[in-house]
Scaffold this motif. Sequence first.
Motif, PDB file in Angstrom:
ATOM      1  N   LEU A 162      -9.739   0.329   0.425  1.00 34.40           N
ATOM      2  CA  LEU A 162      -8.755   1.393   0.545  1.00 34.40           C
ATOM      3  C   LEU A 162      -9.142   2.615  -0.293  1.00 34.40           C
ATOM      4  O   LEU A 162      -8.998   3.759   0.135  1.00 34.40           O
ATOM      5  N   ALA A 163      -9.702   2.330  -1.473  1.00 34.76           N
ATOM      6  CA  ALA A 163     -10.072   3.432  -2.363  1.00 34.76           C
ATOM      7  C   ALA A 163     -11.136   4.329  -1.736  1.00 34.76           C
ATOM      8  O   ALA A 163     -11.173   5.538  -1.971  1.00 34.76           O
ATOM      9  N   ASP A 164     -12.015   3.736  -0.891  1.00 33.51           N
ATOM     10  CA  ASP A 164     -13.028   4.546  -0.197  1.00 33.51           C
ATOM     11  C   ASP A 164     -12.344   5.581   0.681  1.00 33.51           C
ATOM     12  O   ASP A 164     -12.733   6.749   0.729  1.00 33.51           O
ATOM     13  N   ALA A 165     -11.323   5.134   1.408  1.00 32.35           N
ATOM     14  CA  ALA A 165     -10.620   6.030   2.314  1.00 32.35           C
ATOM     15  C   ALA A 165      -9.960   7.153   1.523  1.00 32.35           C
ATOM     16  O   ALA A 165     -10.038   8.333   1.908  1.00 32.35           O
ATOM     17  N   GLU A 166      -9.351   6.804   0.373  1.00 35.16           N
ATOM     18  CA  GLU A 166      -8.706   7.833  -0.441  1.00 35.16           C
ATOM     19  C   GLU A 166      -9.737   8.830  -0.942  1.00 35.16           C
ATOM     20  O   GLU A 166      -9.514  10.038  -0.960  1.00 35.16           O
ATOM     21  N   ALA A 167     -10.925   8.324  -1.307  1.00 33.69           N
ATOM     22  CA  ALA A 167     -11.986   9.203  -1.792  1.00 33.69           C
ATOM     23  C   ALA A 167     -12.416  10.179  -0.709  1.00 33.69           C
ATOM     24  O   ALA A 167     -12.616  11.366  -0.963  1.00 33.69           O
ATOM     25  N   LEU A 168     -12.566   9.671   0.542  1.00 35.75           N
ATOM     26  CA  LEU A 168     -12.960  10.561   1.643  1.00 35.75           C
ATOM     27  C   LEU A 168     -11.933  11.676   1.800  1.00 35.75           C
ATOM     28  O   LEU A 168     -12.273  12.846   1.965  1.00 35.75           O
ATOM     29  N   ALA A 169     -10.662  11.314   1.739  1.00 35.47           N
ATOM     30  CA  ALA A 169      -9.597  12.277   1.999  1.00 35.47           C
ATOM     31  C   ALA A 169      -9.567  13.347   0.913  1.00 35.47           C
ATOM     32  O   ALA A 169      -9.355  14.520   1.209  1.00 35.47           O
ATOM     33  N   THR A 170      -9.827  12.943  -0.306  1.00 34.43           N
ATOM     34  CA  THR A 170      -9.662  13.917  -1.385  1.00 34.43           C
ATOM     35  C   THR A 170     -10.951  14.652  -1.720  1.00 34.43           C
ATOM     36  O   THR A 170     -10.915  15.783  -2.173  1.00 34.43           O
ATOM     37  N   GLN A 171     -12.127  14.024  -1.453  1.00 39.12           N
ATOM     38  CA  GLN A 171     -13.353  14.642  -1.961  1.00 39.12           C
ATOM     39  C   GLN A 171     -14.200  15.338  -0.901  1.00 39.12           C
ATOM     40  O   GLN A 171     -15.202  15.960  -1.231  1.00 39.12           O
ATOM     41  N   ILE A 172     -13.827  15.202   0.375  1.00 40.60           N
ATOM     42  CA  ILE A 172     -14.654  15.851   1.399  1.00 40.60           C
ATOM     43  C   ILE A 172     -13.838  16.942   2.077  1.00 40.60           C
ATOM     44  O   ILE A 172     -12.781  16.684   2.661  1.00 40.60           O
ATOM     45  N   GLY A 173     -14.363  18.158   1.963  1.00 36.32           N
ATOM     46  CA  GLY A 173     -13.594  19.305   2.418  1.00 36.32           C
ATOM     47  C   GLY A 173     -13.509  19.449   3.928  1.00 36.32           C
ATOM     48  O   GLY A 173     -12.499  19.917   4.460  1.00 36.32           O
ATOM     49  N   VAL A 174     -14.570  19.014   4.646  1.00 39.33           N
ATOM     50  CA  VAL A 174     -14.590  19.258   6.094  1.00 39.33           C
ATOM     51  C   VAL A 174     -13.778  18.207   6.850  1.00 39.33           C
ATOM     52  O   VAL A 174     -13.799  18.180   8.069  1.00 39.33           O
ATOM     53  N   VAL A 175     -13.065  17.366   6.134  1.00 39.18           N
ATOM     54  CA  VAL A 175     -12.273  16.321   6.779  1.00 39.18           C
ATOM     55  C   VAL A 175     -10.817  16.766   6.863  1.00 39.18           C
ATOM     56  O   VAL A 175     -10.261  17.329   5.928  1.00 39.18           O
ATOM     57  N   ARG A 176     -10.211  16.607   8.002  1.00 37.13           N
ATOM     58  CA  ARG A 176      -8.832  17.046   8.183  1.00 37.13           C
ATOM     59  C   ARG A 176      -7.848  15.921   7.885  1.00 37.13           C
ATOM     60  O   ARG A 176      -6.858  16.114   7.193  1.00 37.13           O
ATOM     61  N   ALA A 177      -8.150  14.711   8.424  1.00 38.48           N
ATOM     62  CA  ALA A 177      -7.228  13.601   8.218  1.00 38.48           C
ATOM     63  C   ALA A 177      -8.016  12.314   8.118  1.00 38.48           C
ATOM     64  O   ALA A 177      -9.073  12.170   8.741  1.00 38.48           O
ATOM     65  N   VAL A 178      -7.493  11.384   7.333  1.00 35.61           N
ATOM     66  CA  VAL A 178      -8.162  10.102   7.128  1.00 35.61           C
ATOM     67  C   VAL A 178      -7.118   9.006   7.288  1.00 35.61           C
ATOM     68  O   VAL A 178      -6.043   9.087   6.696  1.00 35.61           O
ATOM     69  N   ALA A 179      -7.432   7.993   8.107  1.00 35.70           N
ATOM     70  CA  ALA A 179      -6.490   6.889   8.278  1.00 35.70           C
ATOM     71  C   ALA A 179      -7.224   5.573   8.118  1.00 35.70           C
ATOM     72  O   ALA A 179      -7.964   5.155   9.012  1.00 35.70           O
ATOM     73  N   PRO A 180      -7.056   4.885   6.977  1.00 42.32           N
ATOM     74  CA  PRO A 180      -7.661   3.570   6.826  1.00 42.32           C
ATOM     75  C   PRO A 180      -6.950   2.568   7.739  1.00 42.32           C
ATOM     76  O   PRO A 180      -5.810   2.808   8.139  1.00 42.32           O
ATOM     77  N   GLN A 181      -7.641   1.509   8.058  1.00 33.86           N
ATOM     78  CA  GLN A 181      -7.077   0.574   9.043  1.00 33.86           C
ATOM     79  C   GLN A 181      -7.417  -0.856   8.663  1.00 33.86           C
ATOM     80  O   GLN A 181      -8.571  -1.186   8.393  1.00 33.86           O
ATOM     81  N   ILE A 182      -6.361  -1.712   8.592  1.00 32.58           N
ATOM     82  CA  ILE A 182      -6.554  -3.147   8.392  1.00 32.58           C
ATOM     83  C   ILE A 182      -6.132  -3.835   9.681  1.00 32.58           C
ATOM     84  O   ILE A 182      -5.054  -3.563  10.197  1.00 32.58           O
ATOM     85  N   ASN A 183      -6.999  -4.678  10.218  1.00 33.96           N
ATOM     86  CA  ASN A 183      -6.647  -5.379  11.455  1.00 33.96           C
ATOM     87  C   ASN A 183      -6.224  -6.807  11.157  1.00 33.96           C
ATOM     88  O   ASN A 183      -6.778  -7.455  10.283  1.00 33.96           O
ATOM     89  N   GLY A 184      -5.254  -7.278  11.883  1.00 37.47           N
ATOM     90  CA  GLY A 184      -4.851  -8.666  11.747  1.00 37.47           C
ATOM     91  C   GLY A 184      -4.238  -9.144  13.040  1.00 37.47           C
ATOM     92  O   GLY A 184      -4.141  -8.384  14.012  1.00 37.47           O
ATOM     93  N   SER A 185      -3.866 -10.415  13.034  1.00 42.33           N
ATOM     94  CA  SER A 185      -3.218 -10.955  14.216  1.00 42.33           C
ATOM     95  C   SER A 185      -2.130 -11.905  13.738  1.00 42.33           C
ATOM     96  O   SER A 185      -2.407 -12.806  12.942  1.00 42.33           O
TER      97      SER A 185
END
Lengths: 251, 409
Positions: free
Chosen positions: B83-106
């Motif tokens: 999850l922390a990777d996703a937060e890092a992408l959202a906060t540290q990369i300027g050319v990114v508009r939106a970030v949505a991490p995803q956990i899959n389950g059943s």
Amino acid sequence: MLIHPTPPSLDPATPPQTQVVALEDVSKTYGLGDTLVTALDHVSFGIGATEYCSIMGASGSGKSTCMNVIGCLDRPTSGRYYLDGQDVSCLNEQDLAMIRNLKIGFIFQQYHLLPQLSALENVMLPMAYAGVSGKERRDRAAEALIRVGMGNRLNNRPNQLSGGQQQRVAIARAIVNRPVILLADEPTGALDSRTTQEVLHLFGELHASGITVIMVTHEPDVARQTRRIIWFQDGRVIHPYLKPEDLKSVL
Amino acid sequence: MDIWESFKMAGRTLSANRMRSSLTMLGIIIGNASVIAMIGVGQGAQRYAAEQFQSLGTDVIFVITGTDNARRNVIAPPNRLVLADAEALATQIGVVRAVAPQINGSELVIAGNNTRRATIIGTTPSYSEVRNADVSSGRFFNADDVRRNARVVTIGSALSRELFPQGNPVGQQVRIRGTSYEIIGVMAEKGAFLGTNQDDTLFMPISTVTNRLVGQRTSPYGVAIQVINVSARSPREVAVAEFQIANLLRLRHQTTGDAAEETFTIRTQRDALEIVGNITRALTIMLAAIAGISLLVGGIGIMNIMLVSVTERTQEIGLRKAIGASQSDILSQFMIEAVILSLLGGLVGTGIGVGGVLLVAIATPLQAGVSLAAIGLAVGVSGSIGLFFGVYPARQAARLDPIVALRSV
Ligand SMILES: Nc1ncnc2c1ncn2[C@@H]1O[C@H](COP(=O)(O)OP(=O)(O)O)[C@@H](O)[C@H]1O
Ligand SMILES: [Mg+2]
């Protein structure tokens, strides 16, 4: 056009122009070595324009082979053959096809009509190979069929006709391209005596109109109605010029 | 004999033997119909797949945990996306508009008397933006729901119909592992994509998933996630974003760019289109090749029947030669018969193939289409097959010695 000029007259082999068919020392062999069959053995004879002759001889004596050579369906193994003054031994396949188409009319014992075509279409066939236009083909085929007395059977298929009628259609097909010679190999072999007479009557008429008629037969009564009989034996012509009256002496 | 005359003659001969002619054509008919149908279906599949990916949006970037290589190993690498990777992408990369991490389950989902196993996706509100996933009624969960670990879910339209056949589920409860969740929205219908069907999926705030279902530490580095859905600021910045994402993640995971060490895979719409394009193209070619074999068999059938026909018609050939047919006349006669058979078979087969393609288009989501090129190809090929397989029998016929032919009574 295919017709090459006649060989120059310096050539001593040039036959007299009046001869439509001239065989010079023609031999025809089949097979090789032990199985060698000599169907024609140094045959020489000529047939003049507008002759009406029959070829006779025992079975296997070379009559059909000779007819095939005369009709350019087969080439002699050796010797020369002049048709209408032209040496045909040197012609290629394409030219021979054209000669068969335009100069020769064939009639066979088994008629050989195409079953999928009507009488009229069967007669139109040689003209199709000659490149005659459709309209003219139809007219000339109908005319030829009327001439052989089949004017009322133009659209019948061969299987709807009797043997005699089929042979008449075959005769119409043979004459429709106005050939120089009419070749008939046992044309009455499959017919009864009445239809035989009708066919011979037709031949007589065609001969009278100027066509050279050559017919193979083994029936003396048929041969007697022609003007000349050529007698074959073992691939040789032993009587090249037999009068119908003299037939008895040979038989 | 002129060509038109030859065609008429061939027509007479073939129609005189109607049964045999149609049986001869059968092979070509089947071959042609299957070529047309298979190419149509293959191209339909190609188009369908391409459309699915196009609907992703041109600015989407998927960061997927693991690599194709690592996934082949039985033991999963410990160095997963968290999850922390996703937060890092959202906060540290300027050319990114939106970030949505995803956990899959059943999980089993229970609503009243109805129970269904459903795919659970734990994510953030950005998911709806990145993946173009909208609700048709109610609302998608918001940042507040994520912060509060709210027990709220949004469900796919098909799942909604199965669990609540009587109607609108918004405001109702479902139970998952003994806990009740409130349904706050129903997703708009979207259909299956890449093995997951949004219509059968239940969406939950990612914090709710970690707190109530999977737990807070699913990897040595924190909450493991399967995918980070990213959208670049603009389609033109996808490549830059891709580059920066890769760099940042390698820094965080302390790996180099070595393929062997890689811990994640990045896919863009272009990659996906390319891969799917390659697969479906290969599929189309394979289908066409299989169908082509039946066309070949049809051609051999024609050759076979033509050879029989030459043998049966030796007398006719002899007679034709006797009345003036040249070798080329006989050759073209038999060639034309073979070509007519194969062309006619080709046309009938094309008709049947087009019908089959239309049926597929009606009965399945594949937009199976008939291209003029496919028809041209099939008819052209069957015509050439007639020519090719007709040559040998026709030559046999043309070469027949007229005397031998006439003798054969
Ligand atoms: N194609 C052939 N192959 C081998 N022998 C043949 C062939 N054609 C004819 N013959 C032989 O040549 C001889 C003459 O045959 P043919 O001209 O048909 O005789 P006829 O017509 O007088 O009965 C016969 O012995 C026959 O067997
Ligand atoms: Mg004979």
